[in-house]
Scaffold this motif. Structure first.
Motif, mmCIF file in Angstrom:
data_model
loop_
_atom_site.group_PDB
_atom_site.id
_atom_site.type_symbol
_atom_site.label_atom_id
_atom_site.label_comp_id
_atom_site.label_asym_id
_atom_site.label_seq_id
_atom_site.Cartn_x
_atom_site.Cartn_y
_atom_site.Cartn_z
ATOM 1 N N TYR A 1 0.891 -1.213 0.033
ATOM 2 C CA TYR A 1 -0.192 -0.078 -0.056
ATOM 3 C C TYR A 1 1.054 1.248 0.089
ATOM 4 O O TYR A 1 1.752 1.153 0.823
ATOM 5 N N THR A 2 0.445 2.181 -0.851
ATOM 6 C CA THR A 2 1.229 3.397 -0.847
ATOM 7 C C THR A 2 0.490 4.497 -0.761
ATOM 8 O O THR A 2 1.307 5.623 -0.483
ATOM 9 N N GLY A 3 -0.632 4.519 -0.223
ATOM 10 C CA GLY A 3 -1.231 5.830 0.004
ATOM 11 C C GLY A 3 -2.646 5.918 -0.644
ATOM 12 O O GLY A 3 -3.013 5.157 -1.870
ATOM 13 N N GLN A 4 -3.351 6.916 -0.494
ATOM 14 C CA GLN A 4 -4.857 7.353 -1.096
ATOM 15 C C GLN A 4 -4.775 8.474 -2.098
ATOM 16 O O GLN A 4 -4.093 9.532 -1.544
ATOM 17 N N LYS A 5 -5.274 8.523 -3.161
ATOM 18 C CA LYS A 5 -5.272 9.607 -4.088
ATOM 19 C C LYS A 5 -6.070 10.468 -3.390
ATOM 20 O O LYS A 5 -7.350 10.256 -2.553
ATOM 21 N N PRO A 6 -5.993 11.898 -3.547
ATOM 22 C CA PRO A 6 -7.200 13.106 -2.739
ATOM 23 C C PRO A 6 -8.208 13.341 -3.714
ATOM 24 O O PRO A 6 -8.653 14.276 -3.691
ATOM 25 N N PHE A 7 -8.636 12.554 -4.698
ATOM 26 C CA PHE A 7 -9.759 12.810 -5.816
ATOM 27 C C PHE A 7 -10.001 11.587 -6.210
ATOM 28 O O PHE A 7 -9.542 10.377 -5.925
ATOM 29 N N GLU A 8 -11.285 11.381 -6.773
ATOM 30 C CA GLU A 8 -11.806 10.200 -7.333
ATOM 31 C C GLU A 8 -11.452 10.055 -8.803
ATOM 32 O O GLU A 8 -11.584 11.150 -9.486
ATOM 33 N N ALA A 9 -11.261 8.959 -9.293
ATOM 34 C CA ALA A 9 -11.094 8.749 -10.649
ATOM 35 C C ALA A 9 -11.824 7.396 -11.173
ATOM 36 O O ALA A 9 -11.733 6.443 -10.330
ATOM 37 N N HIS A 10 -12.217 7.299 -12.236
ATOM 38 C CA HIS A 10 -12.915 6.074 -12.801
ATOM 39 C C HIS A 10 -11.758 5.056 -12.960
ATOM 40 O O HIS A 10 -10.488 5.290 -13.383
ATOM 41 N N VAL A 11 -11.874 3.794 -12.870
ATOM 42 C CA VAL A 11 -10.981 2.972 -13.149
ATOM 43 C C VAL A 11 -10.364 2.905 -14.540
ATOM 44 O O VAL A 11 -9.341 2.456 -14.791
ATOM 45 N N ARG A 12 -11.250 3.623 -15.435
ATOM 46 C CA ARG A 12 -10.690 3.767 -16.826
ATOM 47 C C ARG A 12 -10.180 5.114 -17.005
ATOM 48 O O ARG A 12 -10.071 5.673 -18.204
ATOM 49 N N SER A 13 -9.683 5.969 -15.985
ATOM 50 C CA SER A 13 -9.161 7.143 -16.388
ATOM 51 C C SER A 13 -7.795 6.942 -16.711
ATOM 52 O O SER A 13 -7.172 6.157 -16.182
ATOM 53 N N LYS B 1 7.527 10.280 -12.601
ATOM 54 C CA LYS B 1 6.495 11.516 -12.631
ATOM 55 C C LYS B 1 5.450 11.228 -13.099
ATOM 56 O O LYS B 1 5.567 10.494 -14.404
ATOM 57 N N VAL B 2 4.397 11.061 -12.535
ATOM 58 C CA VAL B 2 2.820 10.567 -13.033
ATOM 59 C C VAL B 2 1.887 11.525 -13.182
ATOM 60 O O VAL B 2 1.785 12.350 -12.282
ATOM 61 N N LEU B 3 1.254 11.608 -14.399
ATOM 62 C CA LEU B 3 0.138 12.590 -14.676
ATOM 63 C C LEU B 3 -1.109 11.678 -14.778
ATOM 64 O O LEU B 3 -1.063 10.626 -15.411
ATOM 65 N N MET B 4 -2.230 12.341 -14.026
ATOM 66 C CA MET B 4 -3.436 11.573 -13.927
ATOM 67 C C MET B 4 -4.540 12.448 -14.090
ATOM 68 O O MET B 4 -4.647 13.344 -13.760
ATOM 69 N N ILE B 5 -5.664 12.021 -14.775
ATOM 70 C CA ILE B 5 -6.947 12.687 -14.791
ATOM 71 C C ILE B 5 -7.916 12.418 -13.850
ATOM 72 O O ILE B 5 -7.950 11.146 -13.717
ATOM 73 N N ASP B 6 -8.660 13.195 -13.124
ATOM 74 C CA ASP B 6 -9.549 12.684 -12.115
ATOM 75 C C ASP B 6 -11.039 12.472 -12.916
ATOM 76 O O ASP B 6 -10.958 12.737 -14.158
ATOM 77 N N GLY B 7 -11.927 12.179 -12.147
ATOM 78 C CA GLY B 7 -13.384 11.829 -12.517
ATOM 79 C C GLY B 7 -14.034 13.538 -13.174
ATOM 80 O O GLY B 7 -15.053 13.328 -13.545
#
Length: 184
Positions: free
Chosen positions: A4-16, A25-31
């Motif tokens: 376990y590395t932690g929790q994102k501070p946002f919600e994202a779909h499993v297909r985000s 360095k990682v970039l991700m889009i939230d819901g």
């Protein structure tokens, strides 16, 4: 072993969409269309490491990201809702977005717009020519796109809109050592 590395501070779909745009360095889009980065070099306790760097106005469920040769990231396709697994045809997002990690600038519509909905099972990749191909999407779903579209990012053109000469590698070493230098 998975830890376990932690929790994102946002919600994202499993297909985000998400992409590693630089080492660790990682970039991700939230819901909701927010763009977030995280440095994963530590690998532990990422709870407070996420940083919101901008937004694209709506979700991009099933969208794809591609790393451009100049270090920027292109986001294509997807659906502006998470309903029906992000496969709602009239909610398909067709504008490409480019994010620059050096300036944190977002450019919307660079390279043109999608002609077809790129939803579930769509993908994007950067070609050796520096273009981005966005392809597929919709199967199973409202459409079955067995086609692709090529984006031509701005670095392929001069300020006057004319194609620029692309660099050509005419010689390079067959092998290179990690962290070593080599000439082209």
């Amino acid at each position: 072993k998975i830890e376990y590395t932690g929790q994102k501070p946002f919600e994202a779909h499993v297909r985000s969409a998400a992409i590693m745009y630089r080492t660790d360095k990682v970039l991700m889009i939230d819901g909701k269309g927010g763009l977030w980065t995280v440095d994963i070099s530590n690998g532990k306790n990422l709870n407070n490491k996420w940083k919101r760097v901008g937004g694209v106005g709506s979700a991009r469920t099933n969208g794809s990201m591609a790393l451009l040769p100049d270090g920027r990231v292109m986001l294509v396709g997807g659906c502006s809702t998470q309903d029906s697994g992000g496969s709602v045809l009239n909610k398909a997002v067709k504008k490409a977005v480019v994010w620059d990690p050096d300036t944190n600038k977002l450019t919307i519509g660079e390279g043109g717009n999608e002609k077809h909905a790129r939803l579930y099972h769509s993908s994007a990749l950067t070609t050796t020519r520096g273009t981005v191909v966005s392809m597929g999407g919709g199967a199973p779903g409202p459409v079955h796109n067995l086609n692709g579209q090529e984006y031509l990012p701005d670095y392929l053109f001069s300020a006057q809109g004319k194609p620029v000469d692309r660099p050509k590698i005419i010689d390079c070493p067959r092998n290179a050592k990690t962290s070593g230098n080599f000439n082209l």
